[in-house]
Design an enzyme around this catalytic site. Structure first.
Site, PDB file in Angstrom:
ATOM      1  N   ASP A  18       1.101  23.761 -22.343  1.00  0.00           N
ATOM      2  CA  ASP A  18       2.060  22.871 -21.660  1.00  0.00           C
ATOM      3  C   ASP A  18       1.862  21.410 -22.038  1.00  0.00           C
ATOM      4  O   ASP A  18       2.804  20.734 -22.426  1.00  0.00           O
ATOM      5  CB  ASP A  18       1.915  22.994 -20.129  1.00  0.00           C
ATOM      6  CG  ASP A  18       2.446  24.319 -19.600  1.00  0.00           C
ATOM      7  OD1 ASP A  18       3.488  24.782 -20.079  1.00  0.00           O
ATOM      8  OD2 ASP A  18       1.792  24.892 -18.694  1.00  0.00           O
ATOM      9  N   ARG A  97      -6.096  17.037  -7.171  1.00  0.00           N
ATOM     10  CA  ARG A  97      -4.922  16.409  -7.761  1.00  0.00           C
ATOM     11  C   ARG A  97      -4.769  14.922  -7.461  1.00  0.00           C
ATOM     12  O   ARG A  97      -4.521  14.128  -8.370  1.00  0.00           O
ATOM     13  CB  ARG A  97      -3.641  17.190  -7.406  1.00  0.00           C
ATOM     14  CG  ARG A  97      -3.583  18.559  -8.075  1.00  0.00           C
ATOM     15  CD  ARG A  97      -3.693  18.473  -9.594  1.00  0.00           C
ATOM     16  NE  ARG A  97      -3.744  19.777 -10.250  1.00  0.00           N
ATOM     17  CZ  ARG A  97      -4.864  20.396 -10.623  1.00  0.00           C
ATOM     18  NH1 ARG A  97      -6.044  19.844 -10.384  1.00  0.00           N
ATOM     19  NH2 ARG A  97      -4.819  21.564 -11.237  1.00  0.00           N
ATOM     20  N   ASP A 126       1.514  21.326  -7.899  1.00  0.00           N
ATOM     21  CA  ASP A 126       0.869  20.192  -8.556  1.00  0.00           C
ATOM     22  C   ASP A 126       1.833  19.061  -8.889  1.00  0.00           C
ATOM     23  O   ASP A 126       1.474  17.884  -8.799  1.00  0.00           O
ATOM     24  CB  ASP A 126       0.116  20.656  -9.812  1.00  0.00           C
ATOM     25  CG  ASP A 126      -1.156  21.406  -9.453  1.00  0.00           C
ATOM     26  OD1 ASP A 126      -1.597  21.269  -8.288  1.00  0.00           O
ATOM     27  OD2 ASP A 126      -1.703  22.107 -10.310  1.00  0.00           O
ATOM     28  N   SER A 175      -3.640  32.342 -15.682  1.00  0.00           N
ATOM     29  CA  SER A 175      -3.576  30.903 -15.528  1.00  0.00           C
ATOM     30  C   SER A 175      -4.718  30.519 -14.590  1.00  0.00           C
ATOM     31  O   SER A 175      -4.761  30.958 -13.443  1.00  0.00           O
ATOM     32  CB  SER A 175      -2.213  30.519 -14.941  1.00  0.00           C
ATOM     33  OG  SER A 175      -2.271  29.204 -14.473  1.00  0.00           O
TER      34      SER A 175
END
Ligand code: ARG
Length: 401
Positions: A18, A97, A126, A175
């Protein structure tokens, strides 16, 4: 071109597919002249930094690594004081985060960037957590994967066409998101809630066996400060407990999680240190707080956890909740013995000078510390207890006749 008219963007960079495809896209689709990749250390394994480093080099990407492990560990310990968990998940990804977002914003400002970008999709949490921090700045916020509607297939093709370095990255079939506080595994056959995962999804924990082990965790003002009588710094304590308790199969969870956008996802987590510290902390609170404080704090803790999950730990509500937490934690000082047994981290002993506990009172010795109260004093209370319920039931019965 002078530095001032160069348009540069800071990208949250992991070296995965990504964020790798985001690099050329930010130049081609968003008109940036340069991209800076920023990887923030919140306790990922060394292999992830190697991957980010290698991919950045192959891309010719200016790459910054920022160490935020201590700051992150401090936030995890604030979470311990709030007994923080969301639907059984101790919030590793969620708490990391805002720390990551702040660190990237700082680099972006230092480097004179005019934009901030992340590679999160439009389905997850996220994107919301990053942008909650970034949208407080005057920098442009860009989410290429979401905004350009990218799919995994498109990314793979695009990367192959451009000869982007993605082979080095071990994407695997799951993931995975790892930091000091938790390791999360999603995707592939785990997306089927009925599928029972095999041992191969676990990396931090061994399958619980028959062995047991005890540790003593020391707390001061609700913060974990020692292990087996030795003072220890937060990062080191977390790493040590992940390793130790993980060996006894402590800290696995397999949950259905409600994401912020309403999607349910099946999540598998490993979080041995978090489990040990949360269980120990709560056991100490059980000893030193009054019944009412314990009950009210559950509500405070729940609200703190919700904001933690949302990535909004700087909300005024959190500050207000922490006012209450701070007040209660002044007594959460003492030690708790935890036994690792059958994959559990069970409190088996607790001690504190603030214990709201009197062995004499509980066992009814004649001379006690409760101000001369005698057993027979309870007679009046016993007579009254349930009075209203008895009366109500009689009235209800009479009306039914
Ligand atoms: N669902 C969790 C959260 O939103 C963790 C997600 C971790 N990401 C991953 N790709 N495993 O906090």
């Amino acid at each position: 071109m002078s530095d001032t008219d160069t348009k540069r963007v800071a990208l949250a960079f992991s070296g995965g597919l990504d964020t790798t495809v985001c690099v050329p896209l930010l130049e081609e689709e968003y008109g940036y002249d340069g991209v800076i990749g920023v990887t923030v250390d919140v306790g990922q394994p060394a292999s992830e930094f190697a991957e980010a480093e290698e991919t950045a080099e192959a891309l010719g990407l200016e790459h910054h690594v920022v160490d935020a492990t201590e700051e992150f560990a401090e936030l995890c310990f604030d979470a311990v004081r709030a007994n923080a968990s969301y639907q059984g998940y101790p919030l590793g990804t969620a708490l990391a985060r805002p720390v990551i977002a702040e660190a990237i914003l700082e680099v972006a400002r230092e480097e004179g960037c005019t934009g901030l970008a992340h590679g999160s999709t439009g389905k997850g949490n996220d994107q919301l957590r990053f942008e909650a921090v970034w949208r407080d700045s005057d920098l442009e916020v860009i989410a290429p994967v979401r905004e350009l509607g990218l799919t995994r297939e498109f990314e793979q093709e695009y990367a192959a066409e451009r000869g982007l370095p993605i082979e080095g990255g071990d994407e695997g079939k799951y993931s995975i998101d790892t930091n000091l506080w938790s390791r999360s595994v999603e995707g592939s056959e785990l997306e089927e809630p009925g599928h029972v995962p095999g041992e191969e999804i676990y990396e931090w924990t061994d399958a619980p066996g028959g062995d047991t082990h005890e540790v003593e965790v020391g707390f001061e003002d609700g913060y974990p400060v020692s292990l087996d009588g030795e003072a220890i710094e937060p990062v080191e304590l977390i790493e040590k407990l992940n390793d130790l308790a993980g060996g006894y199969g402590v800290g696995r969870s397999d949950i259905m999680e409600d994401r912020m956008l309403g999607l349910k996802v099946r999540e598998n987590y490993e979080h041995p240190a978090a489990t040990v510290l949360l269980n120990a902390h709560e056991a100490l609170e059980d000893l030193v707080l009054t019944k009412e404080e314990r009950a009210f704090k559950k509500r405070v803790d729940h609200e703190w956890s919700e904001k933690g999950y949302q990535g909004l730990v700087n909300a005024p509500l959190v500050g207000a909740l922490e006012g209450f937490i701070e007040e209660t934690q002044t007594r959460v000082t003492g030690t708790v013995t935890i036994r690792f047994e059958g994959g559990q981290a069970r409190p088996v002993g607790r001690e504190s000078t603030y214990a709201v506990y009197s062995a004499e009172a509980a066992s009814f010795n004649t001379e006690d510390v409760t101000g001369g109260i005698e057993q027979s004093d309870a007679t009046g209370v016993a007579k009254y207890h349930g009075f209203q319920e008895r009366l109500a039931n009689r009235v209800i019965g009479a009306n039914r006749e």
